[in-house]
Each structure stands twice: as structure tokens, then as C-alpha cells.
Design an enzyme around this catalytic site. Structure first.
Site, short mmCIF file in Angstrom:
data_model
loop_
_atom_site.label_atom_id
_atom_site.label_comp_id
_atom_site.label_asym_id
_atom_site.label_seq_id
_atom_site.Cartn_x
_atom_site.Cartn_y
_atom_site.Cartn_z
N ARG A 33 0.64 -1.30 -0.25
CA ARG A 33 -0.05 -0.05 0.00
C ARG A 33 0.78 1.28 -0.15
NH1 ARG A 33 -4.65 -1.98 4.27
NH2 ARG A 33 -6.62 -2.30 3.01
N LYS A 106 1.90 -15.37 10.19
CA LYS A 106 1.32 -16.08 11.48
C LYS A 106 0.86 -15.45 12.49
CE LYS A 106 5.43 -18.54 10.14
NZ LYS A 106 7.01 -18.95 11.01
N SER A 139 11.83 -19.88 9.56
CA SER A 139 12.02 -19.34 8.32
C SER A 139 12.70 -17.94 8.90
CB SER A 139 11.34 -19.61 7.29
OG SER A 139 9.94 -18.99 7.75
N ALA A 141 13.60 -14.68 8.16
CA ALA A 141 13.46 -13.86 6.47
C ALA A 141 14.96 -13.56 5.97
CB ALA A 141 12.92 -11.89 6.39
N LYS A 192 4.43 -20.10 18.69
CA LYS A 192 5.60 -19.82 19.58
C LYS A 192 5.99 -18.48 19.52
CE LYS A 192 6.05 -18.29 15.11
NZ LYS A 192 7.40 -17.47 14.72
N ASP A 245 9.84 -23.96 14.67
CA ASP A 245 9.97 -22.82 14.54
C ASP A 245 9.92 -22.10 16.15
OD1 ASP A 245 9.11 -20.05 13.41
OD2 ASP A 245 6.56 -20.62 12.47
N SER A 255 14.97 -12.48 16.25
CA SER A 255 13.79 -12.64 16.76
C SER A 255 13.15 -11.91 16.86
CB SER A 255 13.38 -13.78 17.54
OG SER A 255 12.06 -13.82 18.21
N ARG A 256 11.99 -11.07 16.68
CA ARG A 256 11.47 -9.92 17.06
C ARG A 256 10.84 -10.08 18.93
NH1 ARG A 256 7.89 -7.69 12.06
NH2 ARG A 256 9.39 -8.19 10.51
N VAL A 280 6.44 -5.17 13.77
CA VAL A 280 5.07 -5.65 14.81
C VAL A 280 5.56 -6.81 15.69
CG1 VAL A 280 3.04 -6.71 14.00
CG2 VAL A 280 3.56 -4.59 12.40
#
EC number: 1.1.1.94
Length: 334
Positions: A33, A106, A139, A141, A192, A245, A255-256, A280
Site C-alpha cells: 500500500r 502467523k 524461516s 527472513a 510460538k 519454528d 527474533s522480534r 510488529v
């Protein structure tokens, strides 16, 4: 057979999979967008979050969804869980679902408690199930972008849809394993993230590897118990969509959700931690939805409940840790 793929969502995750699909020989049109992002991708041929990655010529971009859908033989979405409903609503206004729709996000929708696949079925109707697919698994990114070896699962209700999606994504380094338990695959990827927040808190307090491994193991038990009561196969959660995962999310430096938990342990409020990360953190929203569903079905999920209470009931983290450590040690798998 090479596909013409509309990829909806050009964040880091969406871009990594769009790039993978293009490098696998498919024609891919990425949609977002944000006109400024689309212009940068189109003109500079670089993603702002991965400027070192060259974009293949068969990956183009647009902020007009109808252009992305033109001639598409497959649609893949990679937006946030909060963005799922508005994006699919926009998609529904433009087309009936007659080609595979692959969900790669997810999460669980706030307020409704719906899985992302269930949102799609609500919007497009139950007959659309024959076109629905779900990709999940360990996975990160940035590793997918670098072409590092990676193993994921793909699930679909329709065997022909499953074969088509499997063919499209499979590469020598991106290993795709079929799994017919779509709901279990979706739940593993969502839940998770909550356990990863708990692991991040453990990291922040320097509790060590023993504590973290305990959280991962007991967290997997919670996820498996939840998923089984929801009608999923327990073995799905022992595989890539569950254990795999979970391990990656809890132990990865990228990992955020784990970073978010660590920031909480360092004294930041949830809002401050989200602001600092700047992206996010799905586990924050999943914790609320998972807690509501678990409460409704009377599922005992102590780690998930503790994370929920820290985020939404202002439970002191130290008190939450003390409560977990004071619980009775029942038979391990009860």
C-alpha cells in the site's frame, strides 16, 4: 510449470519470499500500500531493509492490487495478522478466489480469535477452502534472502492445491514438506511467538540456557495441548511448524518477539519496547487471543497466561516468574 504470482505485502518477510519465488523462475508482482516503498523497489531495485540484495528482473512491483492480480495463477500474502482482514477484503472486492491463496503470516486475529486461514474462509466462503494453502516453519527472513538452507511445511485442504504450491516454493535450499493438518500448522506458527516473549524475558534476566530450554520444552507442551483440544494432530506440533519454528524464534538473534521480551526484562514498558523495535511484534497480540481461547476452553497454559498478565494486567515480571517457579511439578505430560 512456472507460475505468475501476485505477492501481497512487501515487508521484510514478504520481500524475502517474493525474491525466492522470482529466483525460482516464476514471474512475481509484489504489492504494497505504500507508494514510496513501491517506488524505491521499482526504481532503485533495492529493499530498504535489505539494500544488499539485488532484485531479479522477473520481480516487479505495484501499489495497485488489480495490477498485481492480472494474470495471476497464484496469490501469496505476507502482511501482518492485523492487516490480514483489510487486505483480503480488498482482494475479495477484486476477484473471486479461483487460484491458490497461500498464507505465510502467523497469528490469531484479535477480538474474533480466528486463525488467519479462518479469516480467509470467512471472507471468501467455505468453498474457497479448496484453494487455500498455509506455509509455516522456521524461516528467518534474512536467512531466506541469503539463500541459507531452510525447511518449512506447506499445508492445504486440496491435494492438487498442495502439489501446486509445493512445486512453486521448493528449491535446493528451501525445503518444503507437505502436511495435511492446516489448522495445526497455523496454530504452531502463532503460539510460538508468545513463548518466545517468555524466552526473551529469561534472556534479559540472564537466567541461562537451562532455564530457556525448560521454557521451550514446557512451552511446546502448552502449544501441543492447546492445538490438540482445537482438533489438530499432536505430531504436527512436534515437527517444523511447531518445535522447529519455536526453536528458531526463541533462540534467534533476529527474533522480534524474543527481543521484545528481553526489553521488558530490562525495564521497558510494552509500548516502549514495541516503539524501540519499530516493527510488529505478533506475540503481543497472540498472547491476548490465546489467553481468551484457553480460558474459554479451560486449557492450562501457565507460560502463556503469565505473558498475557505481564502485557495486559500489569503483572510485575518478577512476580510472574516467582509464580511459575512455585507451581506444583506434576507428571511431565499431564
Amino acid at each position: 510449470m512456472k507460475e505468475t504470482i501476485a505477492y501481497l505485502g512487501m515487508g521484510m518477510w514478504g520481500f524475502s519470499l517474493a525474491n525466492l519465488l522470482a529466483n525460482n523462475g516464476h514471474r512475481v508482482v509484489g504489492w504494497a500500500r505504500n507508494p514510496a516503498l513501491i517506488e524505491q523497489l521499482s526504481v532503485q531495485r533495492r529493499h530498504p531493509a535489505a539494500p544488499h540484495i539485488s532484485i531479479p528482473q522477473n520481480l516487479s512491483f505495484t501499489y495497485h492490487m488489480e495490477e498485481a492480480l492480472d494474470g495471476a495463477t497464484m496469490i501469496v500474502e505476507g502482511v501482518t495478522s492485523a492487516g490480514m482482514r483489510p487486505v483480503l477484503t480488498q482482494l475479495k472486492a477484486l476477484t473471486e478466489l479461483r487460484v491458490p491463496l497461500v498464507i505465510t503470516s502467523k497469528g490469531i486475529e484479535q477480538n474474533t480469535g480466528l486463525l488467519l486461514s479462518e479469516i480467509a474462509l470467512e471472507i471468501f466462503g467455505r468453498p474457497a477452502a479448496q484453494h487455500l494453502g498455509y506455509l509455516s516453519g522456521p524461516s528467518i527472513a534474512s536467512e531466506v534472502l541469503r539463500g541459507c538452507p531452510c525447511s518449512v511445511v506447506i499445508s492445504a485442504y486440496n491435494p492438487d492445491t498442495l502439489k501446486q504450491i509445493h512445486r512453486a516454493f521448493l528449491t535446493p535450499t528451501f525445503r518444503v514438506y507437505p502436511n495435511s493438518d492446516l489448522k495445526g500448522v497455523a496454530l504452531g506458527g502463532a503460539l510460538k511467538n508468545v513463548i518466545a516473549i517468555a524466552c526473551g524475558i529469561s534472556d534479559g534476566f540472564r537466567f541461562g540456557d537451562n532455564a530457556k530450554s525448560g521454557l521451550v520444552t514446557r512451552g511446546l507442551h502448552e502449544i501441543r495441548k492447546f492445538a490438540t483440544i482445537m482438533g489438530c494432530r499432536p505430531d504436527t506440533l512436534n515437527g517444523l511448524a511447531g518445535l522447529g519454528d519455536l526453536c528458531t524464534t526463541c533462540f534467534s538473534a533476529f527474533s522480534r518477539n524474543t527481543l521484545f521480551g528481553k526489553l521488558l526484562a530490562e525495564g521497558l514498558t510494552p509500548e516502549q519496547a514495541k516503539t524501540k523495535i519499530g516493527m510488529v511484534v505478533e506475540g503481543v497480540y497472540t498472547a491476548l487471543s490465546a489467553h481468551q481461547i484457553a480460558t474459554h476452553h479451560r486449557i492450562d497454559m501457565p507460560i502463556t497466561t503469565s505473558v498475557y498478565r505481564v502485557l495486559y494486567e500489569n503483572l510485575d515480571i518478577q512476580e510472574g516468574i516467582a509464580q511459575l517457579l512455585q507451581r506444583d511439578t506434576k507428571e511431565e505430560y499431564l
